[in-house]
Design a protein around this motif. Structure first.
Motif, PDB file in Angstrom:
ATOM      1  N   ARG A  33      -4.226 -20.711 -39.931  1.00 37.50           N
ATOM      2  CA  ARG A  33      -5.686 -20.818 -40.013  1.00 37.50           C
ATOM      3  C   ARG A  33      -6.320 -20.603 -38.639  1.00 37.50           C
ATOM      4  NH1 ARG A  33      -9.125 -23.603 -43.977  1.00 37.50           N
ATOM      5  NH2 ARG A  33      -7.171 -23.885 -45.127  1.00 37.50           N
ATOM      6  N   THR A  34      -5.718 -21.203 -37.607  1.00 34.09           N
ATOM      7  CA  THR A  34      -6.226 -21.019 -36.254  1.00 34.09           C
ATOM      8  C   THR A  34      -6.059 -19.574 -35.811  1.00 34.09           C
ATOM      9  OG1 THR A  34      -5.778 -23.306 -35.626  1.00 34.09           O
ATOM     10  CG2 THR A  34      -5.952 -21.720 -33.839  1.00 34.09           C
ATOM     11  N   MET A  35      -4.922 -18.981 -36.158  1.00 34.96           N
ATOM     12  CA  MET A  35      -4.676 -17.577 -35.812  1.00 34.96           C
ATOM     13  C   MET A  35      -5.765 -16.673 -36.375  1.00 34.96           C
ATOM     14  SD  MET A  35      -2.398 -15.499 -34.291  1.00 34.96           S
ATOM     15  CE  MET A  35      -0.735 -16.205 -34.356  1.00 34.96           C
ATOM     16  N   ALA A  36      -6.150 -16.925 -37.618  1.00 39.81           N
ATOM     17  CA  ALA A  36      -7.162 -16.091 -38.272  1.00 39.81           C
ATOM     18  C   ALA A  36      -8.538 -16.255 -37.639  1.00 39.81           C
ATOM     19  CB  ALA A  36      -7.228 -16.437 -39.755  1.00 39.81           C
ATOM     20  N   ALA A  37      -8.779 -17.393 -36.978  1.00 41.32           N
ATOM     21  CA  ALA A  37     -10.092 -17.663 -36.395  1.00 41.32           C
ATOM     22  C   ALA A  37     -10.237 -17.125 -34.977  1.00 41.32           C
ATOM     23  CB  ALA A  37     -10.356 -19.172 -36.395  1.00 41.32           C
ATOM     24  N   LEU A  47      -8.716 -23.079 -26.444  1.00 46.18           N
ATOM     25  CA  LEU A  47      -8.087 -23.943 -27.440  1.00 46.18           C
ATOM     26  C   LEU A  47      -7.793 -25.302 -26.833  1.00 46.18           C
ATOM     27  CD1 LEU A  47      -5.396 -21.509 -28.929  1.00 46.18           C
ATOM     28  CD2 LEU A  47      -7.473 -22.275 -30.094  1.00 46.18           C
ATOM     29  N   TYR A  48      -7.966 -26.357 -27.636  1.00 48.40           N
ATOM     30  CA  TYR A  48      -7.422 -27.649 -27.250  1.00 48.40           C
ATOM     31  C   TYR A  48      -5.913 -27.560 -27.417  1.00 48.40           C
ATOM     32  CZ  TYR A  48     -12.167 -29.521 -27.601  1.00 48.40           C
ATOM     33  OH  TYR A  48     -13.497 -29.761 -27.424  1.00 48.40           O
ATOM     34  N   THR A  49      -5.165 -28.247 -26.577  1.00 52.20           N
ATOM     35  CA  THR A  49      -3.715 -28.135 -26.640  1.00 52.20           C
ATOM     36  C   THR A  49      -3.022 -29.490 -26.596  1.00 52.20           C
ATOM     37  OG1 THR A  49      -3.598 -27.855 -24.225  1.00 52.20           O
ATOM     38  CG2 THR A  49      -3.673 -25.851 -25.570  1.00 52.20           C
ATOM     39  N   ASP A  50      -1.815 -29.485 -27.126  1.00 50.22           N
ATOM     40  CA  ASP A  50      -0.953 -30.663 -27.083  1.00 50.22           C
ATOM     41  C   ASP A  50       0.413 -30.207 -26.596  1.00 50.22           C
ATOM     42  OD1 ASP A  50      -0.539 -33.541 -27.721  1.00 50.22           O
ATOM     43  OD2 ASP A  50       0.933 -32.742 -29.124  1.00 50.22           O
ATOM     44  N   LEU A  51       0.954 -30.902 -25.623  1.00 49.03           N
ATOM     45  CA  LEU A  51       2.225 -30.509 -25.029  1.00 49.03           C
ATOM     46  C   LEU A  51       3.356 -31.343 -25.620  1.00 49.03           C
ATOM     47  CD1 LEU A  51       3.795 -28.881 -22.870  1.00 49.03           C
ATOM     48  CD2 LEU A  51       3.316 -30.757 -21.267  1.00 49.03           C
ATOM     49  N   PHE A  63      -5.271 -25.803 -30.843  1.00 52.48           N
ATOM     50  CA  PHE A  63      -6.144 -26.209 -31.947  1.00 52.48           C
ATOM     51  C   PHE A  63      -7.591 -25.864 -31.624  1.00 52.48           C
ATOM     52  CE2 PHE A  63      -2.666 -29.090 -31.050  1.00 52.48           C
ATOM     53  CZ  PHE A  63      -1.905 -28.979 -32.205  1.00 52.48           C
ATOM     54  N   THR A  64      -8.356 -25.545 -32.665  1.00 48.01           N
ATOM     55  CA  THR A  64      -9.755 -25.188 -32.465  1.00 48.01           C
ATOM     56  C   THR A  64     -10.678 -26.396 -32.390  1.00 48.01           C
ATOM     57  OG1 THR A  64     -10.054 -24.912 -34.856  1.00 48.01           O
ATOM     58  CG2 THR A  64      -9.491 -22.946 -33.587  1.00 48.01           C
TER      59      THR A  64
END
Length: 216
Positions: A33-37, A47-51, A63-64
């Motif tokens: 879903r994120t890829m398509a956006a 993008l917000y990120t989580d490591l 994540f958006t």
């Protein structure tokens, strides 16, 4: 901790993208879903990120919205759900869909995600139900790529917006119902059931109040 990535989208693969941040490329794994956006290659992206830190590997997940990031963090805490399954759930339902499924205890919706079986879906619905109100109250929190700064010698096109923006009515309605004295879990379930695309806060509150009204 890397909490946000902003730069130029260099390339995309099946489950990840490479974001160039002033000459440094960050590999970020994302949901379908994120890829398509995302915008096209060469355009500005944020993008917000989580490591995720492992003994032999470091992985960034993108994540958006903050709601999507928080659900990923919580889903990863459920036994049997790894990063791949979490992204599959978010890709299938979206953060709003996950909020609704968890608030209503609808494990069947979670089980629709690829690689997520009924037992794991049921466990997630049970373990995370009490977490739904706090996540839903976070609102949209969508990351904005307009503030991405790219070197002047490498201009890029204006980034596209995601096809669907988070509706702040969900968090606002939940907050209003809790302030009226309803239990957070009951209010979250009612709001999740009352939410419709594009609904205004007042509409959601009225619909949720009808669902919360005593039967009989």
């Amino acid at each position: 901790m890397i909490g946000r990535i902003a730069g130029r989208l260099d390339y995309r693969a099946a489950d990840h993208v490479l974001i160039d941040v002033r000459g440094v490329g960050y590999l970020v794994y994302i949901s379908d879903r994120t890829m398509a956006a995302l915008p096209g290659n060469g355009e500005a992206v944020a993008l917000y990120t989580d490591l995720l830190v492992r003994e032999d590997n470091l992985q960034l997940f993108g994540f958006t919205s903050l709601v999507e990031k928080e659900w990923h963090r919580l889903l990863m805490g459920v036994q049997g759900i790894g990063a791949k399954a979490s992204l599959a759930i978010l890709g299938a339902l979206g953060p709003e869909g996950v909020s609704k499924a968890i608030a209503l205890g609808d494990w069947h919706a979670l089980a629709k995600a690829k690689g997520v079986g009924p037992k794991i879906a049921q466990r997630a619905a049970i373990e995370l139900k009490n977490k739904a109100p706090s996540v839903m109250a976070m609102g949209g929190g969508e990351v904005d790529a307009d503030d991405v700064v790219i070197e002047e010698d490498a201009p890029v096109a204006k980034p596209r917006r995601a096809a669907v923006k988070p509706n702040p009515a969900q968090g606002e309605a939940l907050s209003a119902l809790v302030n009226l004295g309803y239990a957070p879990s009951d209010a979250a379930a009612a709001v999740a059931e009352a939410m419709t695309p594009g609904a205004a806060t007042g509409e959601v509150i009225r619909a949720a109040l009808k669902l919360l009204a005593p039967k009989g």
